[in-house]
Structures are given as C-alpha cells and as structure tokens.
Design a protein around this motif. Structure first.
Motif, PDB file in Angstrom:
ATOM      1  N   UNK A 291      -6.786   3.146   6.637  1.00 25.84           N
ATOM      2  CA  UNK A 291      -5.646   2.459   7.214  1.00 25.84           C
ATOM      3  C   UNK A 291      -4.628   2.230   6.104  1.00 25.84           C
ATOM      4  N   UNK A 292      -3.357   2.461   6.411  1.00 19.35           N
ATOM      5  CA  UNK A 292      -2.289   2.210   5.442  1.00 19.35           C
ATOM      6  C   UNK A 292      -1.693   0.834   5.712  1.00 19.35           C
ATOM      7  N   UNK A 293      -1.147   0.220   4.676  1.00 15.48           N
ATOM      8  CA  UNK A 293      -0.537  -1.101   4.816  1.00 15.48           C
ATOM      9  C   UNK A 293       0.846  -1.067   4.183  1.00 15.48           C
ATOM     10  N   UNK A 294       1.790  -1.743   4.832  1.00 13.41           N
ATOM     11  CA  UNK A 294       3.163  -1.827   4.346  1.00 13.41           C
ATOM     12  C   UNK A 294       3.628  -3.268   4.484  1.00 13.41           C
ATOM     13  N   UNK A 295       4.578  -3.663   3.655  1.00 10.91           N
ATOM     14  CA  UNK A 295       5.138  -5.011   3.742  1.00 10.91           C
ATOM     15  C   UNK A 295       6.166  -5.041   4.868  1.00 10.91           C
ATOM     16  N   UNK A 296       5.975  -5.939   5.831  1.00 13.48           N
ATOM     17  CA  UNK A 296       6.915  -6.101   6.932  1.00 13.48           C
ATOM     18  C   UNK A 296       7.795  -7.312   6.733  1.00 13.48           C
ATOM     19  N   UNK A 297       8.718  -7.533   7.669  1.00 16.23           N
ATOM     20  CA  UNK A 297       9.617  -8.682   7.555  1.00 16.23           C
ATOM     21  C   UNK A 297       8.875  -9.994   7.749  1.00 16.23           C
TER      22      UNK A 297
END
Length: 895
Positions: A291-297
């Motif tokens: 699973x990939x993770x990204x910084x969201x608002x």
C-alpha cells in the motif's frame, strides 16, 4: 509523489515523442513504472488522467472515460478538449485494449490539438500509434568497470530501504544489492518490495529466499504471461509475510476505487476496535510496499498499487468475501458521510469542505452500488450529502446518479426523495439545464413540507434559478430558506441566504442594506468559513456598484482565502469581480491579466457556465481595449449555446442573444481565441499572480494570519552538494543544480528584477547568427533515423526489448539533435542571439528546479511556480511577504 530514479533519459525522450506525435503508448511489463512516468511527463501540461484498472471489456468505453473525467458523455468531452493542447492519459489499458483504442481514435479524429498518452502491457494496435518501450532500470555488472552506486536500480533499492528504516549496515554490501537487483531484472516494483524487507533481512538473505522458496521471482521475464507470474510472485511473497489480520485487510482494500483514509477503513473492517489498531495494520501494509501512502490535506491518504489491487481482488474472490466486503464498504461510506453532514450545520469550515471533496470518489462509488439495493435509504442519503459537492465538481455524474435514483424510486412521498430531487436540480443547473432544473425543483417542493432540509435545498435552487428573471421571487425564496434554516438550526444555510439577499440588494442599488448584512456575517464567522469568503465577495460586489475604494481589498482577500481553501466558486467569482473592477477603472491590462487567470481556473474546473461567464468578461475587456478581433470573439461568445446570464448588469449588452444563438460553438475554440487576444493586451501574461490581485487593507490582512503561521520560517541553504529547503513547516533536501542557485538569488531579492546575465554569469556579448547544420549533415541525420525506425520495428515484432531499448535511445538522441538543428519545415535553423540563448537556458533550468522541488515538496513547488517569473529579467514576487533566509555554504545570510 516521490522523485523518479533512473528515468531522466526516458522523461526527455518521451517528452520529445509526445510533442511530435498525437498518440503515444508506453508499453512494458506490469510494475515497471509506466503510470509513474506518464504522470511525470504530463505534470506541466493540461492533462485529463483516466485510470482504467477497474474497467471491463464489456463497458461502453466512451461513457467510462468521459464520466470519470466529469463529462456527461464522449461527445461533450471531445467538444471540451477540441482545439486546445490537452493530453488525455489512458492508464492501464492492457485488459481493455479494444475499448481504449476506440476512444483514442475518436479523440484523434474529432479533437484537433489533443494528444493521447496510453500505458499498457501491449500496444493498442492502431495505425497512428507510436510505441515507447519502457525498459527495466539499468544494473551495472558486478565485475564491470562502472560504479555500482551509479546504477539506477541500486540507487532505487538503497533509497527505498532507507525510507523504510533499514540500518546502514544492511546497505553496505553494494555488490549483493546489485546481484539482488539483477535477479529482480531491474523491475522497480519488485525492487521496492524487496527493499521493504531490508529492515529485517540482508540482500544475501533475500537472494537465498529467492533460491529456496520463490524461484519464479528469479526467472528471466519474457513478454506476456511470464512477466505477470513474476510480479505476482513478488506480491505473493509479501502477502505471505503478513500477519493474518494484515492479509484480511489487504484483500478487503480491493473494494476502494481510489485513495482512502484510515478512518474509512476502520469503519469498514472493525469500528468497535481502537482506530489506532487499524492505523497500525495499514502501516504494516505500507511497510510491506503493498500500500502506498501520501500526505493529504486532512490526513494521510492510502492507495493500492495497480498490480497489487488485481492481486487483492483475486484473494477477495478466493475468500468468497466480495459481496460482504462491498456492503460493509457502502455502510462505512454512508456512516462517514452522514456524520460529516451532521457536523456541518453551524458553519461551512474549510476543513469540513476539504473532507467532503477528498471523499467524493467514495461517495459516488457507494451511491452507484446502493442504486442496486431494494431500499433507497443509502442511495438517497449519499445523494443528499453530495449536494455540497455540486458547485465544485462531478456535476454530470451527480446529475446522472440523481436522475437514476428518482427513476428507480419514483414515489415523491418517500423519505429524502425531495432532497435527492434538490441535489439533482442543483446539478442540472450547473450543467446549464435551467428548464429541467426549474421543473424538477417546483415538482419536488410540493412534497417537501415535512423536511426542513428539503425546503432549504429546494427554495435555495429556486432562488438561484429566478434571480435574474424575477429578483422579487428570488428574494422571496431566499427568505423562505432563512426561515426554514433558522427553525432547523441550519445556521450555515441561513447565513448563505442572507448573503444572497445582500447580493440582490446590491444589484438593485440598496448598498446600505447589502453592507449591513455582509458586515454581520463577517463578524459572525471566521476566515476559514466559506460564508466568510462569500460575504467578502458580496461586499466587493457592492463596492463595484458604488465604486468604493474598499472593493479591491475585499475581493483580494476573498481570492486569497478561496485559493487556500480550494473553494472553486470563490476563486472564480473573485477573479470575475476583480476583472470587472479593473475594467471600470480603465485598466485594460490589469483586467486582461485577471481574465487570463480566470480562464486558467474555469478550464481546470470544466464548468461550462463558468467558462461562458469568463468568455463574456474577456470579450468586454477586449472591446474596451479596442482589440481588432473583438467582433469575431463576440460572435463566438453569443453563438455559444451554453453562454449564461451574468451576475453584473454592466455586461448585459454582451449577453443579449443575436441570430447566432442555437449554433453549437466549441467552448475550447472560443476560449482559445479569447485567450490569444487577451495575451496581446497583457503581453507578460498571468505569471505574476500578485500583480493581478488587489491591494488589501491592512486590517483585513491580519484576519487570516493564523492560516499562514506555518510559513513563518522559510530557508534555502546550500551545504556542499545539497540544498536544504524549509517552507510551510516542512524541510526537504535536493542535489545542487544551477536552477536552484538561480532561485536562491531571486529569493534573496524579492520584488527585484534580475537580468539573465546576472544569473548565468556572463556579459552581454552579441555575435552574428551561425548555421547549426548544413544540408549534408541533415541528410545523414535523416538516413540514420530511418534505419533506426526499421530496427525498432523488427525488435518490437521479435520481442527483443534490449535491442529495442538500444535503438530507441540512439533514435531519441538523433531526433533531439535534428530538432535542435532544423526549423519549421526542415529549413536550416540559425542560432539565436546570446541573450536569447541565455534566456532559454535560465528559464529551462529554473523551471526544471521548480519541478523537482514540487516533487519533493509540493507546497513549496506551487508557491514558487506562481511567484517566480522568467524572461529577459527574472523576479520573485510572492503573494504575501515571506522572510527568506538564503545561505550558500559558509556565506553570510543573503536575505
């Protein structure tokens, strides 16, 4: 988005290919990085990106592609892109090649100026297609002369292993890492999955596991099914290393259509357990590179890789859990949506708004599933919540779902039926279907007596629909909204309609009454409330009516807050009113800049009504500037069937239809002609956003200061061969480049224009133009290119990826040299002046540096993109003053 490693040559070559050809397909095995490369190559282009991993061969592909992009059908999508330099990316086509090929051909045939970039494991097989074969990452021979640390595959493994917390001791055996990468055939996904184990396993141990247990991972991968087996084995290996709970969660994540957050996953799998437990399980999947993770608002956003999603779906089917998981997903989305709706009654805070927009894909997906239920409760509830999204995005999709729900359950006495009708009518209005919206809203209002929310929603849409044709009736509807909202505790809706009345008052010259309302709402709300921004807009509109000096300040602040909040309506309305204010003050250049910004905004929003208003205001600017093409542009504006009624009476003469009404004018054509003419009025274009805004009163600037506290520290410091950049509370590091050095000089002197020779380190030395290549050299170039094209064709037919790669690299280099040496029509080109060469060099390296910064630090990249202008003179002009500390090695602070 993490920086690409080892793909610089691919980016340059593919960029050249895409600039010359209208249909390019990136082909290669699964997990090789086709999607990542497609996103990188289109990052600075007007792009419509469509992921097709969830599509099936039986789908209507024109419908699938257009609706995923927010259009009602393929014809509307093609009409929108026709005539403008748009790239449509069709991602993951190998399982639906025929449908993707049909859409690509339709776009090429009917949308001049539009290009298609596809990613697929196999070619689409159409005559216009140009293949770009994406090779694995290079691995230097262990006993070769090259340095192993320069190998892109080794660099990828080391970087990802460090990201995963691996100790440096585990990364010291570079030769073992190179052997492992070679065993994985340089496949990026396989390397990343292996690197995720580096925290607990050495490269030699991984090689041993490959020998003993997962031999298929070590086999040489050929085209087709064998490559799929290899990647499946890689994913299978990581999957089997998960704890049982992790395996269950991983397969259930297959039901998510896109990005998701931990809260929604928690509601779906085990709402009775602590949220931290679910977060820990997700972290475990991230650690295993599943699973990939990204910084969201708002919070971290997770997603499955394309290849791992297919694997998870297979596991879900094997466990016979698809139906139960799908229903749990819909229930979780409904719970999350309904809670969000309950929390937004007192105000419309930007955090709640961002939450709604971030989750809209899940709401839409769940609503589609719920339409198959025997009971309407979930579908109706979700469509009611989607009412808040309509003015901002997905109008066509929401209208379609709403109409389908009303047809599926046609009884207007059903619970929430009037609310669904109101959502649908609102979406129809945004699509320009005023009559349909009016008829539906009036019909639903007869059945809304038992629901305060339904009365609020329906009277609101009727007020909007009747504002121009019957202002008194519109005001009456607004008062009914206020009455119903006040009684039900819907404070935000009550404030919105008070501001609507203030608009009506301002348009009728009742400025004192209008300002009394806006002042009260500003006092009642804080700058993060959308109604606060709306109040500033209405205040600015009132200022335009009586030519008040305060109008610019109110509108400038509304624009600033709306951009920060992602409030699409606020951004568009602010720019429209600012352009009208500049126009009334006779500042045609300023008005042209503001309309150019507005055109950028409405084209990205793809709202035909907003585009029509921008077009008419742009036409007004050109008329006042006495542009020679204004009559032609006005004809296009009037002939556009979607041309709306404007808010400002000052443009009524432009909005009056003539004999051309009824003709279908391509929006993109009208906007393109208008944009070109406006650029002539304001030659410098819209690069300096601050110059296109308005001066804001000092007391207003103080209000949103808390929103920018995290930007108080801004530093750019060079330490040896690296630069450290701190902005918005986040620090990133990049290797030195000349472009970063240029940026440092500009940041040191904000507002000052710096000549390119001060950046490039050269004096102004002009010399006569020289011929770059003679006829003999040009013929040699062309002959070799023809030979390489034949070699490429033979290699592709034989499936020889290495021969194809070698030929492709040489071909790309030759084409680049030929393009540099030839002008229009193949005529011999002559070199430009020293100043022009310096301008081009500086511009390219600054923009390249900003692009790399945006990859590592998106917020800083966006800030520099709109704040730095390039040309013969370059400058840094931020929207707000920012105190940068700029250092280079041991030098004193430069700013």
């Amino acid at each position: 988005m993490q920086p690409l490693i080892g793909r610089d040559t691919d980016i340059d070559a593919l960029g050249l290919r895409l600039s010359e050809q209208r249909l390019v397909t990136i082909v290669g095995p699964g997990g090789i990085g086709k999607t990542t490369l497609a996103r990188a190559i289109t990052a600075d282009k007007l792009t419509l990106f469509v992921e097709l991993s969830g599509a099936t061969p039986t789908d209507d592909f024109g419908d699938v592609v257009s609706r995923r992009l927010g259009f009602s059908g393929l014809a509307e999508m093609i009409e929108w892109v026709a005539g403008q330099p748009t790239v449509i990316v069709l991602d993951t086509c190998e399982h639906v090649v025929d449908g993707a090929a049909e859409v690509a051909m339709a776009v090429l045939d009917r949308a001049v100026g539009c290009s298609v970039l596809a990613t697929s494991r196999v070619p689409l097989g159409v005559p216009e297609e140009h293949l770009y074969v994406l090779a694995p990452l290079a691995v230097e021979p262990v006993n070769g002369t090259g340095r192993l640390t320069d190998s892109p595959a080794v660099q990828l493994f080391v970087q990802r292993a460090r990201d995963g917390g691996a100790p440096e001791s585990a990364l010291s055996d570079v030769a073992a890492i190179a052997r492992l990468c070679r065993r994985l055939d340089g496949m990026p996904l396989a390397i990343e999955l292996a690197a995720a184990r580096a925290r607990s396993m050495t490269p030699n141990e991984m090689l041993a596991h490959l020998e003993d247990g997962v031999e298929v991972l070590a086999r040489r991968r050929f085209r087709g099914e064998s490559r799929h087996r290899s990647l499946r084995a890689t994913i299978d290996w990581s999957f089997n290393l998960l704890e049982p709970e992790g395996r269950v969660l991983f397969r259930k994540l297959a039901v998510f259509p896109g990005r998701f957050d931990a809260e929604l996953v928690h509601r779906m799998i085990d709402p009775g357990a602590p949220l931290l437990h679910t977060a820990d399980l997700l972290t475990g999947l991230v650690d295993h590179s599943l699973v990939a993770v990204e910084a969201g608002r708002r919070s971290s956003q997770f997603r499955l890789f394309d290849t791992t999603r297919a694997y998870a779906e297979e596991r879900l089917e094997e466990a016979a859990e698809r139906e139960s998981t799908t229903q749990a997903y819909v229930n979780a989305v409904c719970q999350q949506a309904f809670v969000s709706a309950e929390l937004s009654g007192d105000d419309w805070d930007t955090a709640a708004f961002a939450s709604l927009v971030d989750r809209v894909d899940d709401y839409l997906a769940a609503a589609r599933i719920a339409l198959g239920d025997d009971e309407p409760q979930r579908a109706f509830g979700l469509l009611t919540v989607l009412w808040g999204v309509v003015p901002h995005a997905h109008c066509a999709e929401i209208a379609e779902l709403g109409l389908a729900a009303l047809e599926r359950w046609p009884d207007p006495s059903m619970n929430q039926w009037p609310e669904v009708a109101a959502t649908t009518a609102t979406a129809l209005r945004e699509l320009g279907k005023q009559k349909d919206a009016l008829a539906l809203a009036n019909d639903a209002l007869r059945h809304a007596q038992n629901s305060a929310l339904a009365k609020v929603m329906l009277h609101r849409i009727l007020a909007l629909l009747r504002r121009r044709s019957d202002p008194h009736a519109a005001a009456d509807h607004a008062r009914k909204v206020i009455e119903a909202a006040s009684g039900a505790g819907l404070t935000a809706n009550e404030r919105e309609m008070r501001l609507f009345l203030a608009q009506v008052f301002a348009s009728q010259g009742q400025i004192a009454e209008s300002r009394a309302i806006t002042a009260a709402v500003v006092t009642e709300t804080n700058p993060s409330d959308l109604n606060h921004m709306f109040a500033l807009l209405v205040e600015g509109m009132a200022g335009l009516v009586d030519d008040s000096d305060d109008a610019g300040g109110a509108l400038g602040l509304a624009l600033q807050l709306s951009e920060q909040a992602g409030y699409i309506f606020g951004v568009g309305a602010s720019l429209r009113l600012l352009a009208l204010r500049s126009l009334e003050h006779g500042d045609h250049r300023q008005a042209a800049r503001q309309v150019l910004l507005l055109l950028d905004h409405v084209q990205s929003a793809r709202n035909l009504g907003e585009q029509g208003m921008a077009l008419l205001i742009g036409t007004a600017v050109l008329r006042e500037a006495e542009h020679p093409d204004v009559d032609e542009i006005l004809r296009l504006a009037r002939g556009w069937s979607a041309a709306p009624v404007l808010d400002s009476g000052s443009l009524d003469d432009l909005a009056v239809p003539d004999s051309n009404v009824g003709r279908s004018i391509a929006p993109s054509r009208a906007l393109q002609v208008c944009r070109a003419a406006l650029t002539q009025v304001a030659p410098e274009g819209p690069a300096q956003r601050a110059a296109a805004g308005a001066t804001m009163p000092e007391q207003r600037l103080a209000e949103p200061s808390t929103r920018n506290e995290k930007r108080q520290e801004a530093r750019l410091e060079r330490m040896g061969e690296n630069w450290s950049a701190t902005f918005g509370g986040r620090t990133t590091s990049l290797r030195h480049s000349k472009g970063l050095g240029d940026i440092a000089k500009l940041l040191s002197s904000p507002g000052r224009e710096v000549h390119i020779f001060d950046l490039i380190g050269a004096g102004v030395v002009e010399r006569p133009a020289d011929v770059v290549a003679d006829a003999t050299a040009m013929d040699a170039y062309r002959n070799r290119i023809q030979e390489l094209q034949e070699e490429l064709r033979e290699a592709d037919e034989a499936g020889d990826i290495h021969k194809s790669e070698r030929a492709q690299h040489e071909l790309d280099a030759l084409v680049e040299q030929l393009a540099a040496a030839a002008g229009i029509g193949g005529r011999t080109r002559r070199t430009s002046s020293t100043a022009e060469r310096a301008r081009s060099t500086v511009t390219k390296r600054i923009r390249a540096a900003i692009k790399k910064l945006a990859t590592a630090h998106p917020e800083l990249g966006r800030h520099l993109e709109v704040s730095i202008s390039t040309g013969l003179f370059c400058s840094y002009n931020p929207e707000q003053p920012i105190a940068w500390v700029v250092r280079s090695d041991n030098a004193e602070p430069a700013g």
